[in-house]
Design an enzyme around this catalytic site. Structure first.
Site, short mmCIF file in Angstrom:
data_model
loop_
_atom_site.label_atom_id
_atom_site.label_comp_id
_atom_site.label_asym_id
_atom_site.label_seq_id
_atom_site.Cartn_x
_atom_site.Cartn_y
_atom_site.Cartn_z
N HIS A 1 61.95 63.68 2.52
CA HIS A 1 60.73 64.45 2.13
C HIS A 1 60.93 64.47 0.47
O HIS A 1 61.93 64.84 0.07
CB HIS A 1 60.79 65.65 2.48
CG HIS A 1 59.75 66.90 2.21
ND1 HIS A 1 58.95 67.46 3.14
CD2 HIS A 1 59.08 67.08 0.85
CE1 HIS A 1 57.96 68.18 2.57
NE2 HIS A 1 58.04 67.91 1.24
N HIS B 1 61.32 64.63 -3.06
CA HIS B 1 61.85 65.76 -3.85
C HIS B 1 62.35 65.08 -5.04
O HIS B 1 62.57 64.03 -5.24
CB HIS B 1 63.04 66.35 -3.06
CG HIS B 1 64.17 65.65 -2.71
ND1 HIS B 1 63.97 64.74 -1.70
CD2 HIS B 1 65.15 65.28 -3.42
CE1 HIS B 1 65.21 64.19 -1.41
NE2 HIS B 1 65.84 64.73 -2.67
N HIS C 1 65.00 66.07 -8.38
CA HIS C 1 66.11 67.17 -8.72
C HIS C 1 65.85 67.20 -10.04
O HIS C 1 65.85 66.50 -11.01
CB HIS C 1 67.38 66.27 -8.51
CG HIS C 1 67.69 65.67 -7.19
ND1 HIS C 1 68.76 66.20 -6.61
CD2 HIS C 1 67.59 64.74 -6.41
CE1 HIS C 1 68.65 65.73 -5.42
NE2 HIS C 1 68.16 64.74 -5.30
#
Ligand code: DGP
Length: 113
Positions: free
Chosen positions: A97, A99, A101
């Site tokens: 999914h 994302h 960081h």
């Protein structure tokens, strides 16, 4: 997506330490932090990876990137930070999914491993 861990975090079916949320995105602390500040920022709608993004997602992703800057400010990362996206097998993406960081409060190294 029913079997996606980050979709479940987005709908609060799985608890997380939420830093920021609006109608389109959610930011929460990484369960396995690699820096004193390590937050994941995700779109609420399921997109598998950067490689699955389409032109219609560009406004949402533009907003999401802009919001990362605001979250960095909220978290006191005035000395700088790193934003990372791992994509696909060679990118060592483990959660499928999209994302980003956000890592901060330590000096990063380059090149990454
Ligand atoms: P990546 O390798 O880019 O796919 O990183 C996935 C990150 O997601 C990894 O740093 C650990 C984090 N993570 C995995 N499962 C959970 C979870 O259930 N909760 C939280 N907060 N983070 C998770």
């Amino acid at each position: 997506m029913t079997d996606c861990i980050f979709c479940k975090i987005a709908i609060k079916e799985i608890p997380s330490d939420i830093i920021y949320e609006d109608e389109n995105m959610i930011a929460f602390k990484d369960v396995n932090p690699m820096a004193p500040v390590h937050v994941l920022i995700i779109p609420k709608i399921h997109m598998e990876s950067m490689d699955h993004v389409t032109k219609k997602d560009s406004v949402l992703l533009g907003e999401l990137l802009y919001k990362i800057k605001e979250i960095a400010s909220l978290l006191g990362l005035e000395n700088g930070y790193r934003v990372v996206n791992n994509c696909g097998e060679d990118g060592l993406q483990t959660v499928k999914h999209l994302h980003f960081h956000l890592l901060g409060k330590r000096k990063m190294q380059w090149p990454p491993g």
